[in-house]
Enzyme design. Structure first.
Site, PDB file in Angstrom:
ATOM      1  N   ASN A 183       0.840  -1.199   0.000  1.00  0.00           N
ATOM      2  CA  ASN A 183       0.000   0.000   0.000  1.00  0.00           C
ATOM      3  C   ASN A 183       0.875   1.250   0.000  1.00  0.00           C
ATOM      4  O   ASN A 183       1.962   1.270   0.588  1.00  0.00           O
ATOM      5  CB  ASN A 183      -0.917   0.015   1.223  1.00  0.00           C
ATOM      6  CG  ASN A 183      -1.982  -1.059   1.137  1.00  0.00           C
ATOM      7  OD1 ASN A 183      -2.997  -0.874   0.484  1.00  0.00           O
ATOM      8  ND2 ASN A 183      -1.750  -2.200   1.790  1.00  0.00           N
ATOM      9  N   ASP A 193      -7.494   1.032  -4.747  1.00  0.00           N
ATOM     10  CA  ASP A 193      -8.025   0.315  -3.594  1.00  0.00           C
ATOM     11  C   ASP A 193      -9.326   0.956  -3.114  1.00  0.00           C
ATOM     12  O   ASP A 193      -9.585   2.139  -3.368  1.00  0.00           O
ATOM     13  CB  ASP A 193      -6.990   0.340  -2.465  1.00  0.00           C
ATOM     14  CG  ASP A 193      -7.173  -0.797  -1.487  1.00  0.00           C
ATOM     15  OD1 ASP A 193      -8.047  -1.644  -1.728  1.00  0.00           O
ATOM     16  OD2 ASP A 193      -6.438  -0.826  -0.489  1.00  0.00           O
ATOM     17  N   GLU A 251      -0.785  -0.229  -4.420  1.00  0.00           N
ATOM     18  CA  GLU A 251      -2.196  -0.047  -4.107  1.00  0.00           C
ATOM     19  C   GLU A 251      -2.411   1.339  -3.500  1.00  0.00           C
ATOM     20  O   GLU A 251      -1.781   1.706  -2.500  1.00  0.00           O
ATOM     21  CB  GLU A 251      -2.656  -1.135  -3.136  1.00  0.00           C
ATOM     22  CG  GLU A 251      -2.467  -2.536  -3.702  1.00  0.00           C
ATOM     23  CD  GLU A 251      -3.307  -3.576  -2.980  1.00  0.00           C
ATOM     24  OE1 GLU A 251      -4.101  -3.184  -2.096  1.00  0.00           O
ATOM     25  OE2 GLU A 251      -3.185  -4.765  -3.311  1.00  0.00           O
ATOM     26  N   GLU A 301     -12.707  -7.435  -2.426  1.00  0.00           N
ATOM     27  CA  GLU A 301     -12.075  -7.469  -1.102  1.00  0.00           C
ATOM     28  C   GLU A 301     -13.071  -7.912  -0.034  1.00  0.00           C
ATOM     29  O   GLU A 301     -14.279  -7.742  -0.178  1.00  0.00           O
ATOM     30  CB  GLU A 301     -11.537  -6.076  -0.743  1.00  0.00           C
ATOM     31  CG  GLU A 301     -10.425  -5.572  -1.639  1.00  0.00           C
ATOM     32  CD  GLU A 301      -9.901  -4.224  -1.172  1.00  0.00           C
ATOM     33  OE1 GLU A 301      -8.747  -4.165  -0.724  1.00  0.00           O
ATOM     34  OE2 GLU A 301     -10.641  -3.227  -1.262  1.00  0.00           O
TER      35      GLU A 301
END
Length: 760
Positions: A589, A650, A621, A714
């Site tokens: 991330n 994301d 991400e 997710e």
């Protein structure tokens, strides 16, 4: 009960009235032949008595420094003794009428004492602190000015009086001499009084009051005793009038400094030339006259030359003073907004805290960085100027407005009568309208703190900053007043930031990986990297707790760099161990602060080079809020895309600009947010919320397919959700049902099992 300080105006009007009536009497007496000569004796003592009353009022009502009180007490002696001396003379005139009175010697002595007191007063006026060399130069200038004035006064008044055809008493000559000496001393000295306890103009007026006596002597010397009525009634009352005028000047004196009048010595030289030229045309031969005229010409030309040099120096000094003033302004004010800067604000705050309760308001613009990045720094600067102008208008005279930092302003309120909360409401109303020529709508957060006298400056600023932090935590366009309870979370946050730095240095952070699973083949095709903190005393600290602290302190940049390098090294190790087909994606991330770091692209390039990981296997991400951060972020993302690094959006679907981002942002992957997966397993005839989630999930997969983007669902928590997503067209998923975050060794074991099954 506090008495209000009266005005000096009545004393000036009264003295002017006495002088005016005395002049009117003289005109009626001489022109119309009315009355007797006795009233000519009354104007001067009455005017001096009024002057004494004015000085007494000055000493009573106006706060004066010791030197100023000494000066005015001596001038009071002058006025009182002159009033007594000339009053006695008036009494003798009334008693002897219609015969001419004979002035007693003690009356003259009173006036002489007063003139000596005035000379002492003028001589004792402070000249200020100057160097010894400057003192010598000033003494020389004063001597030149004194002798020049004395020469002219001797020539015009005292000399003719001494040599008059009609004999004058010795005491009269002494009186005139003392009056002229007072004028010469005063005129030569006042030009070198820089401004201090005594007003320069007041000293000048007191010095010139002696010229009334000089004018009387000059007229009498040339016209004889028969002009005594004119001198007593017309000339002498104007001496006290000048003194009362001087009292009025001192009454309103502010202590301002004035420049030294260095031109006076040159004027004195010219003054000496006047009697010299007149004398030339007396009984002197032509050769002597030519010599004298040439000498006068030389002194005049030299004086003119020096005066020109003096004026040029004055211009240079004035320009230097302007430059110095500009430097002082620049040192204490912000160059862009012209508001007070941090240094001036702290100086004023320190002074305010010495005297009484003080309030500080910190105002911080919400999302100003977005304006700067998306619209450019020029528009951002124009917005800051508009905000500064709006703050000045909203605050008015209730406080001092300063610019503390890029988009942070401060207001100092040192008047207890000002309602700080009302002032903040006025500031909020200002932000409610569009700002600058670009018509931008902005919001601001504010923090207030109040401290009593004697509180350390930094404590008050810390409290205001804490309140501002609390306001920002509540969202945009909020203001909060500081309370002691706010300190605890702020201190805890500061401690956590310090421990974060230490933890980075001590290697307390490690990376875990959550597998990314093919929903149809049920095999791992990639991982998402997640950071964990194993604190030595507090155990495992949740990312929900330490990531925001890392963002606020800026430590997210080195922390993100650590996660990036660990992910690349670990992914390269798995590729080397299990083969290139085992892993398609490795995704750390990336935070907003990392994207704004100018070295971020180079960090990614270095991590790939050091690990040997192919760029197409690295997936960064990012959240939608991180992507919407202006030109610098957009440029960095396109550079990464050009390097072959893939970008994943994301938490897709939660922001306001998701659809437009798919066109503008070089994304390769979109990740459907967990909030749209929760409850998706229910049938379409279920709750409206379930129907809405399925509609969003279906729309996302359709858009991604049209744009040739991969999609990841997710937060899959059960098999029913996985099955529903398969039917909607999703092929990749993440969630605890599929695999929890695990250590590198656990991932390696899973990959080994997966390879064994594939081989079988």
């Amino acid at each position: 009960m506090t008495l209000r300080r009266p005005s000096p105006r009545p004393y000036v009007l009264a003295t002017a009235g006495i002088a005016g009536l005395s002049v009117l009497w003289y005109l009626a007496y001489r022109v119309l032949g009315l009355g007797s000569s006795v009233p000519s004796y009354l104007g001067s003592p009455l005017a001096s008595a009024t002057g004494a009353v004015a000085i007494l009022a000055l000493l009573r009502w106006v706060p004066l420094e010791p030197a100023a009180r000494t000066f005015w007490r001596l001038i009071l002696v002058l006025e009182v003794t002159v009033a007594i001396g000339r009053g006695v003379q008036a009494g003798y005139a009334i008693a002897a009428y219609p015969e001419p009175p004979r002035t007693p010697g003690f009356a003259t002595a009173f006036t002489a004492v007063g003139l000596i007191a005035a000379i002492a007063a003028i001589s004792l006026v402070p000249l200020g602190r100057i160097s010894r060399a400057e003192r010598r130069k000033r003494m020389l200038d004063r001597l030149i000015a004194f002798y020049g004035c004395a020469t002219l006064l001797w020539f015009a008044a005292l000399g003719p009086l001494v040599n008059a055809d009609e004999p004058w008493p010795l005491r009269a000559k002494i009186m005139v001499g003392l009056a002229l000496l007072m004028s010469a001393v005063g005129i030569s000295r006042v030009a070198y009084v820089p401004g201090g306890p005594v007003d320069r103009a007041a000293v000048r007026l007191v010095a010139c009051s002696g010229l009334a006596t000089a004018a009387y002597a000059m007229v009498a010397a040339h016209a004889g005793h028969h002009v005594a009525d004119f001198g007593r009634s017309v000339l002498l009352p104007f001496g006290p009038l000048l003194i009362v005028w001087a009292v009025a000047r001192q009454w309103r004196y502010s202590g301002a400094q004035a420049k030294r009048e260095a031109w006076l010595p040159y004027l004195a030289v010219v003054a000496v030339d006047i009697p010299l030229v007149i004398t030339v045309f007396g009984p002197m031969g032509w050769p002597g006259r030519i010599v004298v005229l040439l000498a006068v010409s030389v002194t005049l030309l030299a004086s003119l030359r020096h005066l020109m040099a003096y004026r040029e120096n004055q211009r240079l000094i004035a320009a230097q003073l302007v430059a110095q003033e500009q430097l002082r302004w620049d040192a204490t004010h912000d160059a862009l907004t012209q508001l007070a800067n941090r240094g001036l604000f702290r100086d004023r705050l320190a002074l305010a805290l010495e005297s009484g309760p003080t309030t500080v308001v910190l105002v911080d613009l919400d999302d100003f960085k977005t304006v700067n990045d998306s619209l450019g720094h020029e528009i951002g600067d124009a917005l800051l100027v508009a905000v500064a102008d709006g703050l000045i208008e909203a605050v008015g005279r209730d406080g001092l407005v300063a610019r503390q930092a890029s988009d942070e302003f401060a207001v100092l309120i040192d008047d207890p009568a000002v309602d700080a909360e009302d002032l903040v409401d006025r500031i909020g109303a200002m932000f409610g309208s569009s700002l600058s020529e670009h018509r931008l709508l902005m919001h601001a957060s504010a923090g207030l703190a109040t401290a009593s006298a004697g509180t350390p400056l930094d404590h008050l600023m810390r409290d205001a900053d804490t309140a501002l932090y609390a306001a920002k935590q509540r969202g945009k366009a909020n203001w909060v007043r500081f309370t002691p309870e706010m300190e605890r979370p702020v201190v805890a946050d500061a401690q956590l930031g310090a421990e974060l730095r230490r933890g980075l240095e001590n290697g307390e952070f490690h990376v875990v990986y959550q597998p990314l699973v093919d929903l149809h083949l049920n095999r791992v095709i990639g991982v998402e990297a997640l950071v964990r903190w194993q604190h030595p005393t507090r155990g495992v600290i949740s990312p929900i707790e330490f990531i925001p602290a890392a963002e606020r302190t800026g430590l997210i940049v080195p922390l993100g760099r650590f996660v990036l390098r660990e992910t690349c090294m670990q992914a390269a190790a798995w590729l080397a161990e299990f083969g290139p087909e085992v892993l398609q994606k490795a995704g750390p991330n990336v935070s907003v602060r990392q994207l704004h770091d100018p070295d971020f692209v180079n960090d990614v390039r270095a991590a790939l080079a050091d690990s040997g990981l192919p760029g197409e296997l690295l997936v960064l991400e990012l959240t939608e809020s991180a992507v919407l951060r202006g030109h610098q972020v957009s440029r960095a993302l396109h550079e990464l895309h050009d390097m072959g690094v893939r970008l994943a959006l994301d938490d897709f679907g939660t922001g306001e600009s998701s659809l437009s981002l798919l066109r503008a942002f070089p994304a390769s992957i979109v990740k459907l947010d967990k909030s749209f997966v929760d409850g998706i397993e229910f049938d379409e005839d279920g709750t409206p919320e379930a129907n809405a989630r399925q509609a969003v999930a279906r729309a996302v997969i359709q858009m991604a397919g049209a744009l040739d983007l991969d999609t990841v669902a997710e937060g899959i928590e059960n098999e029913e959700q996985a099955e529903r997503l398969r039917r909607l067209g999703y092929s990749l998923g993440q969630g605890f049902h599929l695999a929890e975050p695990m250590s590198p060794a656990q991932v390696a074991a899973m990959l080994a099992d997966q390879r064994a099954i594939h081989a079988a």
